[in-house]
Design a protein around this motif. Structure first.
Motif, PDB file in Angstrom:
ATOM      1  N   PHE A  99      -3.020  10.004  -3.490  1.00  0.00           N
ATOM      2  CA  PHE A  99      -2.754   9.491  -4.837  1.00  0.00           C
ATOM      3  C   PHE A  99      -1.317   9.024  -5.056  1.00  0.00           C
ATOM      4  O   PHE A  99      -1.087   7.968  -5.605  1.00  0.00           O
ATOM      5  CB  PHE A  99      -3.125  10.544  -5.882  1.00  0.00           C
ATOM      6  CG  PHE A  99      -4.602  10.559  -6.119  1.00  0.00           C
ATOM      7  CD1 PHE A  99      -5.179   9.650  -6.993  1.00  0.00           C
ATOM      8  CD2 PHE A  99      -5.416  11.443  -5.443  1.00  0.00           C
ATOM      9  CE1 PHE A  99      -6.547   9.627  -7.185  1.00  0.00           C
ATOM     10  CE2 PHE A  99      -6.780  11.432  -5.639  1.00  0.00           C
ATOM     11  CZ  PHE A  99      -7.350  10.530  -6.511  1.00  0.00           C
ATOM     12  N   HIS A 126      -2.908   1.353  -5.564  1.00  0.00           N
ATOM     13  CA  HIS A 126      -4.341   1.204  -5.264  1.00  0.00           C
ATOM     14  C   HIS A 126      -5.183   2.243  -6.007  1.00  0.00           C
ATOM     15  O   HIS A 126      -6.404   2.138  -6.037  1.00  0.00           O
ATOM     16  CB  HIS A 126      -4.611   1.241  -3.755  1.00  0.00           C
ATOM     17  CG  HIS A 126      -4.147   2.461  -3.050  1.00  0.00           C
ATOM     18  ND1 HIS A 126      -3.038   2.460  -2.232  1.00  0.00           N
ATOM     19  CD2 HIS A 126      -4.618   3.710  -3.029  1.00  0.00           C
ATOM     20  CE1 HIS A 126      -2.862   3.665  -1.747  1.00  0.00           C
ATOM     21  NE2 HIS A 126      -3.800   4.449  -2.217  1.00  0.00           N
ATOM     22  N   ASN A 127      -4.526   3.238  -6.580  1.00  0.00           N
ATOM     23  CA  ASN A 127      -5.270   4.204  -7.400  1.00  0.00           C
ATOM     24  C   ASN A 127      -5.319   3.802  -8.871  1.00  0.00           C
ATOM     25  O   ASN A 127      -5.887   4.524  -9.688  1.00  0.00           O
ATOM     26  CB  ASN A 127      -4.624   5.593  -7.279  1.00  0.00           C
ATOM     27  CG  ASN A 127      -4.749   6.141  -5.882  1.00  0.00           C
ATOM     28  OD1 ASN A 127      -5.824   6.108  -5.308  1.00  0.00           O
ATOM     29  ND2 ASN A 127      -3.652   6.611  -5.308  1.00  0.00           N
ATOM     30  N   THR A 133       0.822  -1.213   0.000  1.00  0.00           N
ATOM     31  CA  THR A 133       0.000   0.000   0.000  1.00  0.00           C
ATOM     32  C   THR A 133       0.857   1.265   0.000  1.00  0.00           C
ATOM     33  O   THR A 133       0.499   2.247  -0.632  1.00  0.00           O
ATOM     34  CB  THR A 133      -0.920  -0.002   1.241  1.00  0.00           C
ATOM     35  OG1 THR A 133      -1.466  -1.298   1.373  1.00  0.00           O
ATOM     36  CG2 THR A 133      -2.041   0.995   1.125  1.00  0.00           C
ATOM     37  N   GLU A 134       1.982   1.237   0.717  1.00  0.00           N
ATOM     38  CA  GLU A 134       2.747   2.473   0.938  1.00  0.00           C
ATOM     39  C   GLU A 134       3.809   2.734  -0.121  1.00  0.00           C
ATOM     40  O   GLU A 134       4.499   3.746  -0.055  1.00  0.00           O
ATOM     41  CB  GLU A 134       3.426   2.448   2.319  1.00  0.00           C
ATOM     42  CG  GLU A 134       2.481   2.364   3.507  1.00  0.00           C
ATOM     43  CD  GLU A 134       2.073   0.943   3.828  1.00  0.00           C
ATOM     44  OE1 GLU A 134       2.539   0.010   3.120  1.00  0.00           O
ATOM     45  OE2 GLU A 134       1.273   0.749   4.747  1.00  0.00           O
ATOM     46  N   LEU A 135       3.985   1.826  -1.081  1.00  0.00           N
ATOM     47  CA  LEU A 135       5.016   2.001  -2.107  1.00  0.00           C
ATOM     48  C   LEU A 135       4.386   2.436  -3.429  1.00  0.00           C
ATOM     49  O   LEU A 135       3.337   1.906  -3.814  1.00  0.00           O
ATOM     50  CB  LEU A 135       5.776   0.687  -2.323  1.00  0.00           C
ATOM     51  CG  LEU A 135       7.053   0.473  -1.519  1.00  0.00           C
ATOM     52  CD1 LEU A 135       6.765   0.445  -0.032  1.00  0.00           C
ATOM     53  CD2 LEU A 135       7.726  -0.831  -1.915  1.00  0.00           C
ATOM     54  N   THR A 136       5.039   3.361  -4.116  1.00  0.00           N
ATOM     55  CA  THR A 136       4.537   3.771  -5.435  1.00  0.00           C
ATOM     56  C   THR A 136       4.954   2.716  -6.466  1.00  0.00           C
ATOM     57  O   THR A 136       5.766   1.825  -6.164  1.00  0.00           O
ATOM     58  CB  THR A 136       5.121   5.132  -5.843  1.00  0.00           C
ATOM     59  OG1 THR A 136       6.539   4.988  -5.967  1.00  0.00           O
ATOM     60  CG2 THR A 136       4.813   6.210  -4.833  1.00  0.00           C
ATOM     61  N   ARG A 163       3.269  10.258  -4.618  1.00  0.00           N
ATOM     62  CA  ARG A 163       4.291  11.155  -4.075  1.00  0.00           C
ATOM     63  C   ARG A 163       5.573  10.967  -4.873  1.00  0.00           C
ATOM     64  O   ARG A 163       5.674  10.054  -5.705  1.00  0.00           O
ATOM     65  CB  ARG A 163       4.536  10.866  -2.594  1.00  0.00           C
ATOM     66  CG  ARG A 163       4.972   9.463  -2.337  1.00  0.00           C
ATOM     67  CD  ARG A 163       5.317   9.205  -0.892  1.00  0.00           C
ATOM     68  NE  ARG A 163       5.367   7.788  -0.660  1.00  0.00           N
ATOM     69  CZ  ARG A 163       6.362   6.993  -1.024  1.00  0.00           C
ATOM     70  NH1 ARG A 163       7.416   7.503  -1.658  1.00  0.00           N
ATOM     71  NH2 ARG A 163       6.328   5.707  -0.791  1.00  0.00           N
ATOM     72  N   ASP A 181       4.590   7.514 -10.221  1.00  0.00           N
ATOM     73  CA  ASP A 181       4.692   7.957  -8.828  1.00  0.00           C
ATOM     74  C   ASP A 181       3.367   7.845  -8.070  1.00  0.00           C
ATOM     75  O   ASP A 181       3.204   8.423  -6.990  1.00  0.00           O
ATOM     76  CB  ASP A 181       5.201   9.403  -8.776  1.00  0.00           C
ATOM     77  CG  ASP A 181       6.661   9.479  -9.196  1.00  0.00           C
ATOM     78  OD1 ASP A 181       7.370   8.472  -9.036  1.00  0.00           O
ATOM     79  OD2 ASP A 181       7.080  10.534  -9.706  1.00  0.00           O
ATOM     80  N   LEU A 182       2.427   7.124  -8.653  1.00  0.00           N
ATOM     81  CA  LEU A 182       1.143   6.929  -7.956  1.00  0.00           C
ATOM     82  C   LEU A 182       1.195   5.628  -7.151  1.00  0.00           C
ATOM     83  O   LEU A 182       1.973   4.728  -7.461  1.00  0.00           O
ATOM     84  CB  LEU A 182      -0.006   6.826  -8.959  1.00  0.00           C
ATOM     85  CG  LEU A 182      -0.314   8.024  -9.834  1.00  0.00           C
ATOM     86  CD1 LEU A 182      -1.606   7.778 -10.597  1.00  0.00           C
ATOM     87  CD2 LEU A 182      -0.467   9.294  -8.996  1.00  0.00           C
ATOM     88  N   TYR A 183       0.346   5.579  -6.137  1.00  0.00           N
ATOM     89  CA  TYR A 183       0.207   4.323  -5.392  1.00  0.00           C
ATOM     90  C   TYR A 183      -0.647   3.363  -6.231  1.00  0.00           C
ATOM     91  O   TYR A 183      -1.660   3.793  -6.800  1.00  0.00           O
ATOM     92  CB  TYR A 183      -0.484   4.564  -4.049  1.00  0.00           C
ATOM     93  CG  TYR A 183       0.334   5.395  -3.098  1.00  0.00           C
ATOM     94  CD1 TYR A 183       1.504   4.884  -2.554  1.00  0.00           C
ATOM     95  CD2 TYR A 183      -0.052   6.676  -2.751  1.00  0.00           C
ATOM     96  CE1 TYR A 183       2.258   5.648  -1.678  1.00  0.00           C
ATOM     97  CE2 TYR A 183       0.697   7.446  -1.879  1.00  0.00           C
ATOM     98  CZ  TYR A 183       1.851   6.919  -1.348  1.00  0.00           C
ATOM     99  OH  TYR A 183       2.601   7.666  -0.489  1.00  0.00           O
TER     100      TYR A 183
END
Lengths: 215, 534
Positions: free
Chosen positions: B314, A133-134, A90-93, B316, A129-131
């Motif tokens: 979204f 989950h988007n 979840t926290e990684l792009t 970073r 550069d988005l996560y």
């Protein structure tokens, strides 16, 4: 010469249900094999067993001559798998996912260039550069593919890789797969699309009620 | 139709909790429903009476005037605070919460928007109203009790019930009206494709002005007299019915005003929702609906993930965290994840660990220490395996990494272990005064104790793991085995130390050796379990 992937007496059952009958399978170097079969035939179970995600009930799997369970480090270096619905951190792009996998496989040389090429090829460059989950379902599948393609391997397993891809990305993937075959990689992918088998396959495997057959 | 099905589903969930299956049409099951209804009604009555008992004492003790005046003031205060909070909520996000299925069904159907709005409002109002009804009834009972002065005869019971009913009957339409008008404001924000940026700002400015006015009125006595009429006018629609609910004005008058508020609120909602943009409402709320459903069914992992996604937004810029190829990428990923978690939960869990560790050191008796120690074992198990459990949810990625199972386990436990040991040492530094010369021994043993516990907990998690559920992202938590196994593994070196207490340093060295041997054994077992997850 050692076969890229070999199984002996491989089977998998869920309680009393035998999802995969004892199977001896060989995948040669520089070969693309397409696995076809109706829903529930055992395609995903076979691929999950071959990738080491699902422990087989019986049998041995070797990747490049290395046992998947007793020589897991050597076997895993040569094996890549793309599930049909990949999950991500979840926290990684997206970019960080690629970086993490490339570094973990000690394939850091030229990472930025390779990652950029792949991301541009599959239309994810602007979303790097988005996560995840988007991402849409198709984009997530593409990222799953890129995670496999960013590092070196000898065997690539894919579960319905073109199911959620647009036509452009699918043709891009097939082009990549042909290039990989030329460079010596072996690919086993499952699909419902007869065109994939026609255009791409050196061999077609049919699975029905857990029985795998060459056709 | 869609809404009624949802309400039925919600009701079925609560009925399932009391063991009633709506699909079972047998006579015995229906009799059970009657029995359960009677039992829970009686239980609710008893609980409310019990609460009323304490409330009656509180109302007479804390109020400046009569008890009913205090009841009015407290309930008015609660209503105002709740209204301000709701106002803030509806001015920022849709009060109409749609699931993905609702969005498909409702947004694409040619239904009157106001009907959808009212349907959704009624379903949610009931849930939100329950605490207000309960508080109203408690205050009603409390006022009756203070009048009865402890004599609880049958006429007294009637008076008791009437007082509860009186409060409830007024609060019901009053709450409905206030919430409906607030939802109306929420519907106003969701008109067509226009984004009413001024609305949230106006709410913020209005709230700040009102609060500052209130604070200044309290600080400067002259302002109280000047502003009192304004506040009285603004709050009259709430104040008057509440006074009627608690015996200051006639009940009928209060009911009329409360019904007026309800009708006005529903009218506002109906009018403002005529052009309600259902798609926008769905866009703003489907994620929240997922979260509510996950919470209702106790899916803790999913709840955490959804909240995390919400916090992260979204995307970073890529991290600049230095990285080294190979196994060290697992701790790299853990650090990166921790840096971007943005959750207080992470810090909170470490604070709990510190609190429990201090509790063990400072507890006055052996019993309390033992209880805290058992809880400490559990918290250490949870905390040290947190990363491993999080990574197991990404089974396909974790399993594809070219590392030995044993190395993966160590890499996953490394950072949480360092933090756990640090917390233990901090606790010794803060509260270990009473330990005297044993302080050094305890500090020396903490890393080993935490190592054994973390490995035992990792083994426990892997033992319960199943490949199919891991592929779906579901990972088991630690079980009693972690605590029992951990205790057993700790008892052996502790026993050696006690046995060799006359030769202190030999005892310490031997217990360290035993701990290391045990840790190695558990690590080996955990590695085997990781490989044999089926």
């Amino acid at each position: 010469m050692t076969d890229a992937l070999q199984t002996s007496d491989l089977s998998r059952s869920y309680d009393k249900f035998q999802a995969l009958m004892p199977t001896d399978l060989i995948l040669h170097s520089s070969e693309i094999a397409v696995l076809i079969g109706p829903n529930g035939a055992g395609k995903t179970t076979l691929l999950l067993c071959l990738s080491g995600l699902l422990r087989p009930t019986t049998g041995i799997i070797t990747i490049g001559g290395h046992d998947l369970y007793t020589e897991e480090k050597e076997a895993k270096r040569q094996l890549a798998f793309v599930p049909d619905v990949p999950r991500f951190y979840t926290e990684l792009t997206a970019w960080e996912h690629l970086f993490f996998i490339a570094q973990a496989h000690e394939a850091a040389d030229g990472f930025s260039r390779r990652a950029e090429t792949l991301l541009r090829e599959f239309g994810l460059w602007d979303a790097r550069d988005l996560y995840p989950h988007n991402y849409s379902r198709g984009m997530r599948l593409k990222l799953g593919l890129l995670i496999a393609l960013i590092r070196p391997f000898k065997v690539l397993l894919m579960d319905e890789p073109a199911s959620a891809l647009d036509a452009e990305s699918a043709s891009c993937l097939f082009k990549r797969l042909k290039e990989l075959r030329q460079s010596g990689a072996s690919i086993l992918l499952s699909s419902h699309d007869p065109n994939i088998s026609k255009d791409l396959a050196d061999r077609t495997l049919r699975i029905q009620n857990g029985h795998v057959q060459d056709i | 139709m869609v809404r009624s099905r949802q309400i039925t589903q919600k009701l079925s969930f609560w009925l399932a909790l009391i063991g009633y299956d709506p699909h079972d049409k047998s006579l015995s099951h229906r009799i059970y429903l009657i029995y359960a209804s009677l039992f829970w009604s009686l239980w609710a009555f008893m609980m409310l009476s019990l609460a009323a008992n304490a409330t009656a004492a509180m109302l007479t003790a804390t109020g400046n005037g009569p008890a009913n005046q205090s009841a009015v003031q407290i309930s008015l205060f609660m209503f105002v605070i709740w209204s301000v909070y709701q106002l803030w909520e509806v001015s920022h996000r849709s009060p109409f919460v749609f699931s993905e299925e609702d969005a498909y069904l409702v947004c694409q159907s040619p239904i009157k928007r106001s009907v959808v709005a009212l349907g959704w409002f009624v379903g949610d109002w009931f849930e939100q109203a329950l605490p207000f009804w309960a508080i109203g009834v408690i205050f009603g009972f409390a006022l009756a009790e203070s009048q009865l002065e402890g004599k609880f005869m049958f006429p007294g019971f009637l008076r008791y019930a009437t007082a509860g009913f009186r409060a409830w009957s007024v609060i019901l339409p009053l709450h409905l009206g206030v919430l409906a008008s607030l939802w109306g404001l929420g519907a106003l924000r969701l008109q067509g494709n226009r984004e009413l940026h001024w609305l949230p700002r106006m709410v913020l400015i209005g709230t700040i002005l009102a609060l500052s006015g209130l604070v200044w009125s309290i600080k400067v006595p002259m302002l109280i007299e000047m502003s009192a009429p304004v506040w009285q006018i603004i709050l009259w629609p709430l104040h008057y019915p509440l006074q009627a609910a608690f015996f200051i004005h006639p009940w009928v008058n209060g009911m009329v005003v409360a019904l007026g508020v309800a009708i006005a609120g529903l009218l506002v909602l109906t009018l403002t929702s005529e052009n309600l943009n259902l798609s926008r409402a769905a866009q703003e709320s489907t994620q929240r609906e997922k979260l509510h459903t996950a919470l209702r069914y106790g899916m803790v992992g999913l709840v955490r993930e959804l909240r995390q996604r919400d916090r992260l937004g979204f995307g970073r810029d890529p991290t600049r965290l230095p990285a080294r190829p190979g196994l060290s990428m697992l701790p790299w990923k853990d650090i990166l994840q921790s840096r971007h978690e943005k959750a207080l939960e992470g810090i909170w869990n470490w604070l709990i660990l510190l609190g429990v560790s201090l509790g063990i050191l400072l507890a006055p008796d052996f019993g309390s220490r033992l209880l805290l120690f058992v809880y400490w074992l559990f918290v250490v198990g949870q905390q040290t395996t947190s990363r491993l459990r999080a990574d197991l949810t990404n089974w396909w990625m974790l399993r594809s990494l070219p590392f030995q199972a044993e190395s993966i386990i160590l890499a996953e436990l490394a950072i949480p272990w360092v933090l756990t040991v640090s917390v233990g040492w901090l606790a010794i530094a803060l509260g270990g005064v009473g330990l005297g010369t044993s302080r050094l021994t305890v500090a020396l043993l903490i890393p080993l104790v935490c190592l054994i516990l973390s490995l035992m907990s990792a083994y426990d998690v892997l033992r319960q793991s199943n490949a199919e559920t891991l592929l779906n992202g579901t990972v088991p938590g630690i079980s009693a085995l972690s605590i029992l196994g951990g205790t057993l593994c700790l008892a052996i070196p502790a026993g050696i130390m006690w046995w060799l207490s006359q030769y202190r340093w030999i005892g310490i060295l031997l217990s360290i050796a035993a701990s290391l041997l045990l840790a190695y054994g558990v690590w080996y077992m955990a590695g085997r379990k990781y490989r044999s997850i089926i």
